[in-house]
Design an enzyme around this catalytic site. Structure first.
Site, short mmCIF file in Angstrom:
data_model
loop_
_atom_site.label_atom_id
_atom_site.label_comp_id
_atom_site.label_asym_id
_atom_site.label_seq_id
_atom_site.Cartn_x
_atom_site.Cartn_y
_atom_site.Cartn_z
N TYR A 73 -2.71 -20.45 -6.46
CA TYR A 73 -1.64 -20.29 -6.47
C TYR A 73 -0.86 -21.60 -6.25
O TYR A 73 0.07 -22.40 -4.73
CB TYR A 73 -1.23 -19.29 -5.00
CG TYR A 73 -1.31 -17.99 -5.22
CD1 TYR A 73 -1.16 -17.19 -6.50
CD2 TYR A 73 -3.02 -17.19 -4.86
CE1 TYR A 73 -1.87 -15.46 -6.62
CE2 TYR A 73 -3.14 -15.80 -4.36
CZ TYR A 73 -2.21 -15.09 -5.60
OH TYR A 73 -2.59 -13.79 -5.32
N CYS B 221 -17.93 -25.83 -12.13
CA CYS B 221 -17.16 -27.12 -12.81
C CYS B 221 -15.20 -26.40 -13.41
O CYS B 221 -15.81 -25.87 -14.71
CB CYS B 221 -18.32 -27.00 -14.02
SG CYS B 221 -19.96 -27.01 -13.29
N GLU B 222 -14.47 -26.60 -12.77
CA GLU B 222 -13.57 -26.81 -13.39
C GLU B 222 -12.73 -28.20 -12.78
O GLU B 222 -12.97 -28.19 -10.88
CB GLU B 222 -13.34 -25.48 -12.69
CG GLU B 222 -13.51 -24.02 -13.48
CD GLU B 222 -12.41 -23.46 -14.92
OE1 GLU B 222 -11.64 -24.28 -14.74
OE2 GLU B 222 -13.07 -22.58 -15.50
N ARG C 182 -1.66 -9.42 4.63
CA ARG C 182 -1.25 -10.96 4.58
C ARG C 182 -1.81 -10.80 6.15
O ARG C 182 -1.92 -11.92 6.99
CB ARG C 182 -1.37 -11.73 3.92
CG ARG C 182 -0.80 -13.03 4.15
CD ARG C 182 0.02 -13.57 3.09
NE ARG C 182 -0.05 -13.81 1.89
CZ ARG C 182 -0.53 -14.20 1.26
NH1 ARG C 182 -1.47 -15.12 1.57
NH2 ARG C 182 -0.35 -13.05 -0.18
N TYR D 210 -6.98 -12.35 1.08
CA TYR D 210 -6.59 -12.14 -0.01
C TYR D 210 -7.95 -13.24 -0.54
O TYR D 210 -8.19 -14.14 -1.56
CB TYR D 210 -5.55 -12.56 -0.85
CG TYR D 210 -4.52 -11.42 -0.70
CD1 TYR D 210 -4.92 -10.76 -1.24
CD2 TYR D 210 -3.48 -11.95 0.31
CE1 TYR D 210 -3.65 -9.76 -1.49
CE2 TYR D 210 -2.88 -10.99 0.89
CZ TYR D 210 -3.04 -9.97 -0.20
OH TYR D 210 -1.36 -9.05 0.22
N ARG E 225 -7.27 -18.81 -3.41
CA ARG E 225 -6.05 -19.41 -3.46
C ARG E 225 -5.55 -20.77 -4.06
O ARG E 225 -5.00 -20.39 -4.37
CB ARG E 225 -5.10 -18.84 -1.96
CG ARG E 225 -6.02 -17.57 -2.30
CD ARG E 225 -5.08 -16.62 -0.08
NE ARG E 225 -3.84 -17.08 -0.68
CZ ARG E 225 -3.12 -17.81 0.22
NH1 ARG E 225 -3.84 -18.51 0.40
NH2 ARG E 225 -1.81 -17.53 -0.19
N PRO F 4 1.20 -3.31 5.64
CA PRO F 4 0.96 -5.01 6.00
C PRO F 4 -0.41 -5.35 5.74
O PRO F 4 -1.16 -5.09 6.11
CB PRO F 4 1.68 -5.87 7.45
CG PRO F 4 1.23 -4.02 7.99
CD PRO F 4 1.50 -3.36 6.79
C1 LIG Z 1 -0.40 -5.91 -1.62
C2 LIG Z 1 0.66 -5.27 -1.36
C3 LIG Z 1 1.02 -5.01 -0.09
C4 LIG Z 1 0.53 -6.37 1.15
O1 LIG Z 1 1.15 -7.54 0.97
P1 LIG Z 1 1.45 -8.71 1.75
O2 LIG Z 1 1.89 -9.86 1.59
O3 LIG Z 1 -0.26 -8.43 2.15
O4 LIG Z 1 1.39 -7.79 3.15
C5 LIG Z 1 1.68 -3.91 0.28
N1 LIG Z 1 2.28 -3.45 -0.24
C6 LIG Z 1 2.03 -3.10 -1.65
C7 LIG Z 1 1.97 -1.90 -2.60
C8 LIG Z 1 1.14 -3.87 -2.36
O5 LIG Z 1 0.74 -4.65 -3.54
#
Ligand SMILES: *Cc1c(COP(=O)(O)O)cnc(C)c1O
Length: 423
Positions: free
Chosen positions: A319, A345-346, A279, A374, A315, A277
């Protein structure tokens, strides 16, 4: 309750500390993390996967501040890395090489050599070509490389296209269609320079629904059982990251349902499980503080121009991500919609669009919520802006994790070639 909340006087605070005090002391913009929130999230994740004895490797690309890595390491977390730079950071934070898993589609020969030299715990290979490269590098070094195969089980994670990694048309993993994976796994088992350590899957990020996990994990399990039935050693299954967070309300993530799913599928199947994990551990335990520079009433809308920008937090631009934006002071009555934008400047440089905001004035502090993942990790020097510094609040006091790099340091890294012959 979110680690960041309003106190009895409706002032935004963390762990008893006013965010306005932090911005006054450290300046603006600045990232602020809650150690208590990180500990809470990490511990809850560990607890959720404890029925299957899961080992947690924090996906440090979500946030690679050494102070945060050291904290997670103290809690028993290993690291999931995607570059040699991240390896250096993991080791600098005190992580043992054996607790590091190396992911990513494009590891160079130099990367692989460095990982094997330090004694990395596992390399998750994503192609036959990579397995061949690992084998020959390990042979040259006279070592045996621990290699798992990251598979692509063709599952749509139902998230933003730029963070979907589980479908066949993404660059990630080795397809489980045909016999590619089983043939390659057999080859690894026959290779004296490789010890096959299992399979890995990671289908994407910010996944808010369990169905794609169930689909992907079931496919992974079936494949692992097939390989094992064929007499191959498959000790570990690495289930990746991707658990989504509630950005709208910035509430802590509940891992119970995810843990229950993993338990249902994998308990007593005889595999050691790993999790990555990122995020869900850090997103809601960090905020980006910024000060309003100007308020401009445009022809059709109000612009709140803040001193944080897309180079600090990409972000929203990358996104179309939503981050709540709160005033640090007690919020007044809402006075209508506003775009909260940065100085870059965007037109794509914004923190939030069409937000119901109270009246704010130059000098007021704002918090961009749920910015721990992130955020700082994706910051850049664009527009020759030095990205926001980072602090972590531990037991009610703020500790600097990283100072903002002076622009002079960036300039000192550069060289002006001899241009005299152009005169
Ligand atoms: C980015 C990534 C994660 C983490 O993903 P989250 O959405 O931040 O939990 C785990 N494993 C791999 C291989 C990744 O590229």
């Amino acid at each position: 309750m979110c680690a960041f909340h309003r106190d009895d006087n409706h002032q935004l605070c963390v762990d008893g500390l006013l965010l306005s005090n932090i911005i006054n002391q450290y300046g603006s913009p600045i990232y602020v993390y809650s150690a208590a929130g990180i500990i809470d999230a990490f511990t809850k994740f560990q607890t959720a996967v404890s029925p299957v004895n899961g080992k947690v490797h924090f996906a440090m690309k979500a946030n690679s501040a050494l102070g945060i890595l050291a904290l997670i390491n103290k809690l028993g977390g290993g690291m999931d890395i995607v570059s040699i730079g991240e390896l250096a950071r993991a080791l600098a934070a005190g992580c043992k090489p054996n607790d590091v898993v190396f992911s990513g589609v494009g590891k160079t020969a130099a990367d692989i050599q460095e990982a094997l030299t330090c004694g990395i715990g596992q390399i998750n290979a994503e192609s036959a070509a990579e397995v061949a490269a690992i084998s020959s590098i390990a042979a040259n070094m006279g070592v045996i490389a621990p290699v798992a195969l990251r598979v692509n089980v063709n599952v749509d994670p139902g998230t933003h296209a730029k963070i979907s990694t589980g479908q066949l048309d993404t660059k990630f993993g080795i397809s489980t269609n045909q016999h590619e994976v089983s043939d390659l796994y057999q080859k690894m088992a026959d290779d004296p320079h490789i010890i096959p350590t299992g399979l890995a899957v990671h289908i994407g990020s910010q996944i808010s629904n369990l169905a794609p996990f169930e689909q992907a994990y079931s496919a992974l399990l079936a494949l692992a059982i097939d390989l094992r039935d064929a007499g191959l050693p498959v000790p570990n299954l690495d289930l990746g990251g991707g658990v989504g967070v509630d950005y709208k309300n910035a509430e802590p993530t509940n891992f119970d349902a995810y843990g229950a799913l993993v338990k249902k599928l994998f308990k007593d199947q005889g595999f050691k499980l790993g999790f990555e994990p990122g995020r869900s551990i850090i997103a809601n335990n960090g905020v980006l503080l910024t000060r309003v520079i100007y308020v401009k009433q445009g022809e059709n809308k109000r612009f709140i121009i803040a001193d944080a920008a897309m180079n600090d937090l990409l972000r929203p631009t990358l996104y179309e991500a939503y981050h709540p934006i709160w005033t640090l002071a007690a919020p007044d009555v809402l006075t209508g919609k506003a775009d909260i934008v940065g100085p870059v400047c965007e037109t794509g440089d914004y923190l939030g669009l069409n937000r119901d905001m109270p009246e704010v004035n130059g000098g007021d502090g704002l918090a961009v919520m749920s910015a721990g993942a992130y955020g700082a990790a994706m910051a850049s020097n664009y527009n020759s802006r030095s990205p926001a510094a980072e602090v972590m609040v531990i037991k009610g006091s703020a500790h600097l994790l990283r100072a903002a790099r002076p622009i002079a340091d960036y300039i000192n890294d550069e060289h002006i070639p001899d241009l005299t012959h152009f005169r």
